[in-house]
Write an enzyme that holds these catalytic residues in place. Structure first.
Site, PDB file in Angstrom:
ATOM      1  N   ASP A 173      -5.899   3.659  12.123  1.00 48.89           N
ATOM      2  CA  ASP A 173      -4.622   4.360  12.022  1.00 48.89           C
ATOM      3  C   ASP A 173      -4.742   5.744  11.395  1.00 48.89           C
ATOM      4  O   ASP A 173      -3.982   6.646  11.735  1.00 48.89           O
ATOM      5  CB  ASP A 173      -3.609   3.503  11.261  1.00 48.89           C
ATOM      6  CG  ASP A 173      -3.187   2.288  12.079  1.00 48.89           C
ATOM      7  OD1 ASP A 173      -3.239   2.378  13.315  1.00 48.89           O
ATOM      8  OD2 ASP A 173      -2.813   1.266  11.483  1.00 48.89           O
TER       9      ASP A 173
ATOM     10  N   ASP B  21       0.827  -1.218   0.000  1.00 49.28           N
ATOM     11  CA  ASP B  21       0.000   0.000   0.000  1.00 49.28           C
ATOM     12  C   ASP B  21       0.858   1.264   0.000  1.00 49.28           C
ATOM     13  O   ASP B  21       0.690   2.144  -0.843  1.00 49.28           O
ATOM     14  CB  ASP B  21      -0.923   0.051   1.231  1.00 49.28           C
ATOM     15  CG  ASP B  21      -2.083  -0.943   1.127  1.00 49.28           C
ATOM     16  OD1 ASP B  21      -2.259  -1.543   0.044  1.00 49.28           O
ATOM     17  OD2 ASP B  21      -2.797  -1.112   2.128  1.00 49.28           O
TER      18      ASP B  21
ATOM     19  N   SER C  89      -2.474  -9.968   7.239  1.00 50.48           N
ATOM     20  CA  SER C  89      -2.064  -8.585   7.417  1.00 50.48           C
ATOM     21  C   SER C  89      -1.477  -8.473   8.821  1.00 50.48           C
ATOM     22  O   SER C  89      -2.148  -8.765   9.809  1.00 50.48           O
ATOM     23  CB  SER C  89      -3.271  -7.664   7.251  1.00 50.48           C
ATOM     24  OG  SER C  89      -2.949  -6.387   7.756  1.00 50.48           O
TER      25      SER C  89
ATOM     26  N   ARG D 275       1.685   4.415  16.828  1.00 56.59           N
ATOM     27  CA  ARG D 275       1.323   5.373  15.774  1.00 56.59           C
ATOM     28  C   ARG D 275       1.684   6.820  16.108  1.00 56.59           C
ATOM     29  O   ARG D 275       2.190   7.535  15.234  1.00 56.59           O
ATOM     30  CB  ARG D 275      -0.170   5.272  15.427  1.00 56.59           C
ATOM     31  CG  ARG D 275      -0.594   3.921  14.872  1.00 56.59           C
ATOM     32  CD  ARG D 275       0.283   3.450  13.754  1.00 56.59           C
ATOM     33  NE  ARG D 275      -0.210   2.219  13.139  1.00 56.59           N
ATOM     34  CZ  ARG D 275       0.523   1.430  12.403  1.00 56.59           C
ATOM     35  NH1 ARG D 275       1.795   1.725  12.166  1.00 56.59           N
ATOM     36  NH2 ARG D 275       0.019   0.336  11.880  1.00 56.59           N
TER      37      ARG D 275
HETATM   38  N1  ARG Z   1      -6.817  -3.515  15.479  1.00 56.02           N
HETATM   39  C1  ARG Z   1      -5.557  -3.130  16.050  1.00 56.02           C
HETATM   40  C2  ARG Z   1      -5.497  -1.656  16.242  1.00 56.02           C
HETATM   41  O1  ARG Z   1      -6.254  -0.942  15.660  1.00 56.02           O
HETATM   42  C3  ARG Z   1      -4.372  -3.647  15.282  1.00 56.02           C
HETATM   43  C4  ARG Z   1      -4.360  -3.415  13.800  1.00 56.02           C
HETATM   44  C5  ARG Z   1      -3.054  -3.824  13.228  1.00 56.02           C
HETATM   45  N2  ARG Z   1      -3.059  -3.991  11.805  1.00 56.02           N
HETATM   46  C6  ARG Z   1      -2.820  -5.133  11.163  1.00 56.02           C
HETATM   47  N3  ARG Z   1      -2.810  -5.105   9.898  1.00 56.02           N
HETATM   48  N4  ARG Z   1      -2.635  -6.255  11.784  1.00 56.02           N
HETATM   49  O2  ARG Z   1      -4.685  -1.198  17.014  1.00 56.02           O
END
Ligand code: ARG
Length: 428
Positions: free
Chosen positions: A122, A13, A182, A93
């Site tokens: 994110d 991405d 992912s 983040r």
């Molecule tokens: N759902 C979790 C969060 O929003 C983790 C997301 C992580 N992304 C991934 N592609 N595994 O913090």
């Protein structure tokens, strides 16, 4: 020259975003920033290599030490949790965005790009920091906007379109290369989603795990460890003082070998979407368990009750990426004061996926063995009577009123406090 800083992981991405910045958004100078918060070394190298192939000016920023000290440690002090797992992606983040802003200032860029989609969390976490620190900056999110069709409409990118686009721009990725899972990874945890895991009923296959052993592969004997805290912060393992980064790495290893830290949950994202998430976070689970045990020894009953709601609010704010929110700072003022006494050591037994607290000590312990002991003579038990007599007073007054009412209606006093008969039980 229009310069843009792209928050860059090196995945497909964000890689597609590099040429898009030039072709669709008019930025001829793309600066990619990859922040090392403990993701695999291979990912970091791949990011640098892909950025080079796609003609970006690339920077890798090592923020691991900062991440542990200023993000993981506050999370320990707040028992940082969201819906039953130790938050990890969300606490990385803000730091990633902070580092991107730092680079932008240094290099004179006034625009940011990121690869977040419009469905996830994110975008909120990253843009909150960017918009706070550089309110005037332009922010472009090509994955959220979607692919532009010849007639001007937009639709979400498919993986195969992304691969074609990357291939056409000098980054060759075979079409057959199917990404199954992912994954997001930092020192505090590894999150795995997507693929068949999107079926809530599908048991996580062993292959998704990297940091933790499965139940069957764990050692036959438990591992006992001692974790020492100073003011709510872990400082030593088994009596050996360790730097924050080393301590987390070491605990991920020890606890991971014992299968500690696998979590499979349904998670409510900020937009309300439910997602199925798998986590492995051996160090985080171990440290938070130890920290809670120490708090239980040093905190007053009222403090502990209050702190559990403070922790919950804290976790919610951190999950939402509101790392510098005034309320979060207010909560941390309380946490900081209480954690002054959160010093001591906790003994843990790690065994086949479980972490059990088996001992705790602290110079600030509020526990008094003499008072609590069954053999104690110090506590004059007969003096409890006065307290017992007033216990539940309001609740008993309520039943006084009910009793009068039953009398008035000519009904039996037996109806006052009745257990349901077994026939009434929902699953009898
Ligand atoms: N759902 C979790 C969060 O929003 C983790 C997301 C992580 N992304 C991934 N592609 N595994 O913090």
């Amino acid at each position: 020259m229009r310069k843009i800083v792209l928050v860059y992981s090196g995945g497909l991405d964000t890689s597609v975003c590099i040429p898009l910045m030039r072709e669709e958004y008019g930025y001829d100078h793309v600066i990619t920033v990859t922040v090392n918060v403990g993701q695999p070394e291979a990912d970091i190298e791949q990011a640098a290599e892909r950025a080079r192939l796609l003609g970006a000016e690339h920077y890798t920023v090592d923020a691991r030490e900062l991440f542990v000290r200023y993000f993981c440690w506050p999370a320990v002090r707040a028992n940082g949790d969201y819906q039953g797992y130790p938050i990890s992606t969300s606490i990385a983040r803000p730091l990633i965005a902070l580092k991107a802003v730092e680079k932008a200032r240094e290099l004179g860029a006034t625009a940011f790009g990121h690869g977040c989609t419009g469905k996830g969390n994110d975008q909120f976490r990253i843009e909150y920091i960017l918009r706070t620190l550089m309110p005037e900056a332009e922010i472009v999110a090509p994955m959220r906007e979607g692919r532009r069709l010849p007639d001007g409409r937009r639709e979400p990118w498919t993986r195969s379109e992304e691969i074609d686009y990357a291939n056409a721009h000098g980054l060759s990725i075979p079409q057959s290369h199917s990404r199954i899972w992912s994954i997001d990874e930092n020192l505090w945890g590894r999150s795995i989603e997507g693929g068949r895991l999107e079926e809530p009923d599908y048991a996580p296959p062993e292959e998704i795990f990297q940091w933790t052993r499965g139940f069957d592969a764990c050692p036959d004997v438990p591992t006992t460890i001692i974790i020492s805290f100073e003011a709510g912060v872990p400082v030593a393992v088994n009596g050996t003082a360790m730097d924050p980064l080393d301590l987390v790495v070491e605990l991920n290893k020890i606890a991971g070998e014992n299968g500690v830290g696998r979590i499979d949950i349904m998670e409510d994202r900020m937009l309300g979407l439910k997602v199925r998430e798998n986590y492995e976070c051996p160090a985080a689970v171990t440290l938070v368990a130890a920290h809670r045990a120490l708090e239980a020894l040093i905190g007053t009953q009222a403090e502990l009750k209050f702190k559990s709601s403070v922790d919950r609010e804290w976790g919610e704010l951190a999950y939402r990426g509101l790392w510098f929110d005034p309320l979060k700072e207010d909560l941390e003022a309380f946490i900081g004061k209480m954690q002054e006494r959160c010093t001591g050591a906790v003994h843990l037994r790690l065994y086949r996926g479980s972490v059990a607290v088996v001992g705790r000590t602290s110079p600030f312990s509020l526990y008094n063995e003499d008072l609590a002991s069954f053999d104690s003579k110090t506590f004059n038990q007969s003096e409890s009577l006065g307290n017992v007599k007033t216990h539940g007073m309001q609740s008993r007054m309520y039943f006084e009123i009910r009793r009068e009412e039953l009398k008035r209606l000519g009904r039996s006093e037996g109806e006052l406090l009745q257990l349901p008969s077994t026939g009434d039980a929902p699953h009898a």
